[in-house]
Design a protein around this motif. Structure first.
Motif, mmCIF file in Angstrom:
data_model
loop_
_atom_site.group_PDB
_atom_site.id
_atom_site.type_symbol
_atom_site.label_atom_id
_atom_site.label_comp_id
_atom_site.label_asym_id
_atom_site.label_seq_id
_atom_site.Cartn_x
_atom_site.Cartn_y
_atom_site.Cartn_z
ATOM 1 N N UNK A 91 6.515 2.751 -6.571
ATOM 2 C CA UNK A 91 6.002 3.590 -7.669
ATOM 3 C C UNK A 91 6.746 3.249 -8.950
ATOM 4 N N UNK A 92 6.094 3.401 -10.082
ATOM 5 C CA UNK A 92 6.836 3.311 -11.346
ATOM 6 C C UNK A 92 7.825 4.480 -11.423
ATOM 7 N N UNK A 93 8.997 4.280 -12.040
ATOM 8 C CA UNK A 93 9.937 5.401 -12.142
ATOM 9 C C UNK A 93 9.406 6.473 -13.096
ATOM 10 N N UNK A 94 8.620 6.067 -14.092
ATOM 11 C CA UNK A 94 7.975 7.032 -14.987
ATOM 12 C C UNK A 94 6.467 6.856 -14.846
ATOM 13 N N UNK A 95 5.784 7.942 -14.592
ATOM 14 C CA UNK A 95 4.326 7.845 -14.436
ATOM 15 C C UNK A 95 3.870 8.926 -13.490
ATOM 16 N N UNK A 96 2.588 9.131 -13.448
ATOM 17 C CA UNK A 96 2.080 10.270 -12.692
ATOM 18 C C UNK A 96 0.687 9.953 -12.181
ATOM 19 N N UNK A 97 0.112 10.943 -11.511
ATOM 20 C CA UNK A 97 -1.256 10.869 -11.009
ATOM 21 C C UNK A 97 -1.433 9.706 -10.032
ATOM 22 N N UNK A 98 -0.351 9.212 -9.447
ATOM 23 C CA UNK A 98 -0.459 8.112 -8.499
ATOM 24 C C UNK A 98 -0.749 6.774 -9.148
ATOM 25 N N UNK A 99 -0.636 6.745 -10.480
ATOM 26 C CA UNK A 99 -0.994 5.521 -11.199
ATOM 27 C C UNK A 99 0.015 4.409 -10.885
ATOM 28 N N UNK B 136 12.259 -1.837 -12.930
ATOM 29 C CA UNK B 136 13.116 -1.014 -12.062
ATOM 30 C C UNK B 136 12.226 -0.627 -10.880
ATOM 31 N N UNK B 137 12.630 -1.022 -9.716
ATOM 32 C CA UNK B 137 11.705 -0.952 -8.578
ATOM 33 C C UNK B 137 12.152 0.147 -7.612
ATOM 34 N N UNK B 138 11.286 1.121 -7.498
ATOM 35 C CA UNK B 138 11.575 2.341 -6.729
ATOM 36 C C UNK B 138 10.620 2.362 -5.541
ATOM 37 N N UNK B 139 11.191 2.260 -4.374
ATOM 38 C CA UNK B 139 10.371 2.162 -3.164
ATOM 39 C C UNK B 139 10.779 3.253 -2.188
ATOM 40 N N UNK B 140 9.778 3.953 -1.688
ATOM 41 C CA UNK B 140 10.037 5.005 -0.704
ATOM 42 C C UNK B 140 9.447 4.607 0.642
ATOM 43 N N UNK B 141 10.106 5.068 1.664
ATOM 44 C CA UNK B 141 9.504 5.051 2.997
ATOM 45 C C UNK B 141 8.198 5.844 2.923
ATOM 46 N N UNK B 142 7.137 5.342 3.538
ATOM 47 C CA UNK B 142 5.890 6.113 3.581
ATOM 48 C C UNK B 142 6.046 7.203 4.634
ATOM 49 N N UNK B 143 5.901 8.439 4.198
ATOM 50 C CA UNK B 143 6.071 9.581 5.101
ATOM 51 C C UNK B 143 4.769 10.334 5.153
ATOM 52 N N UNK B 144 4.453 10.821 6.322
ATOM 53 C CA UNK B 144 3.438 11.841 6.289
ATOM 54 C C UNK B 144 2.243 11.638 7.146
ATOM 55 N N UNK B 145 1.641 12.761 7.365
ATOM 56 C CA UNK B 145 0.328 12.754 7.966
ATOM 57 C C UNK B 145 -0.584 12.160 6.911
#
Lengths: 279, 62
Positions: A126-134, A162-171
């Protein structure tokens, strides 16, 4: 008099202005696109400000300027600066001991490519700044990661690297949006979508999410970790039902939640704002 | 303040189709043209004036 910072009147801003009208609260709408501040003449006639600006940077700097002039702003400039940056938010949440998805951060997109095989898939960049899943992308394997990250490296703007990566979590297809004002949970909804991005800006459908003790605690602890304000807190559930705080939105949209929780949201939002600016 | 009442139908600045703003309409409200789907911003209310709404910027959101 209250000032209301905005440039785009969405459903939420209309509801809040209607609530101010209903209470006969005097206010002035300030269009952030045309504001000009002379720093040696900052004598503003406002008792407080409600910030509903859609642009993160304009919201942050407008709030800073008003606060410099002695005008309290909801949400505060500090809260906007913190919550508008996903990395800074994650650091604050982790510092407070809150559960967040595993996170990988690199300062160039290329550096993430070599790290991802050991970090694991699926992951979300994800971008560090941004919203709406863009510009958020789900990375399923090395090949997908390489393609997406090479594109990110080619984006203009240093902050995009700046590269921000999360583990994919969730149903898949469901998360929780909790709304908090100060120390009160206004309510929570599930956001369900066929796409893995469950933003209501992407047509997710909302339904009532019961606020049990665990969810209430995580929402209130999250709000405490980022400071006083009104927030839309996104919470993920894993297959075992464990909760993870995903993001904190400093200018929360609530039209989807209002469809489920009723019209009292704007009323309680305004209650909080008026309490803050008079104290 | 910043609300207009008793509106007449207006023209979409993109396709010139008829657009009927809600009543009352507020300044900065964003409407969608029913024909061309363009996003339109109410840039004045007395009288009501519509313009193409700004494109979404990179840092827009919640």
């Amino acid at each position: 008099m209250l000032s209301v910072l905005l440039s785009r009147l969405r459903v939420e801003e209309k509801a809040l202005l209607e609530e101010l009208d209903r209470r006969h609260v005097a206010y002035e709408v300030l269009d952030t696109r045309t504001l000009a501040f002379r720093l040696d003449e900052l004598d503003l006639p406002y008792q407080g400000a409600l910030c509903r600006e859609v642009s993160h940077h304009r919201a942050h700097y407008a709030a800073r300027l008003l606060e410099h002039a002695g005008v309290p702003v909801v949400n505060s400039a500090a809260a906007i600066a913190l919550c508008g940056d996903k990395l800074l938010t994650t650091l604050a949440l982790r510092r407070a001991g809150l559960p967040t998805p595993r996170t990988l951060v690199t300062l160039t997109a290329e550096a993430a490519i070599g790290e991802l095989p050991s970090f694991g898939y699926p992951a979300v960049v994800k971008p560090v700044v941004g919203s709406w899943g863009r510009l958020a992308a789900r990375l399923s394997d090395d090949e997908a990661a390489q393609g997406v990250l090479e594109h990110r490296a080619a984006l203009p703007g240093a902050h995009q690297h700046i590269t921000y990566i999360q583990q994919f979590v969730g149903r898949p297809g469901r998360d929780i949006r909790g709304l908090v004002a100060g120390e009160e949970v206004l309510g929570a909804v599930y956001r369900t979508a066929t796409h893995w991005r469950t933003n209501t800006a992407r047509d997710a459908v909302t339904s009532l999410c019961p606020v049990d003790a665990d969810l209430e605690k995580i929402l209130l602890d999250t709000a405490a970790a980022v400071g006083p304000g009104v927030y839309g807190i996104d919470v993920l559930e894993d297959a075992d039902g464990a909760l993870y705080v995903n993001e904190v939105n400093h200018t929360p949209e609530f039209h989807g939640a209002a469809e489920v929780l009723g019209t009292g949201l704007a009323d309680r939002y305004v209650n909080y704002v008026l309490d803050q600016v008079k104290s | 303040m910043e609300k207009g009442d008793g509106l007449m139908a207006l023209s979409c600045p993109e396709c010139e189709s008829e657009v009927s703003p809600p009543e009352p309409v507020r300044q900065h409200e964003v409407l969608e043209c029913p024909d061309c789907r363009a996003e339109l911003e109410v840039i004045a209310v007395e009288p009501v004036v519509l313009a193409l709404a700004p494109e979404i910027e990179e840092d827009w959101g919640e």
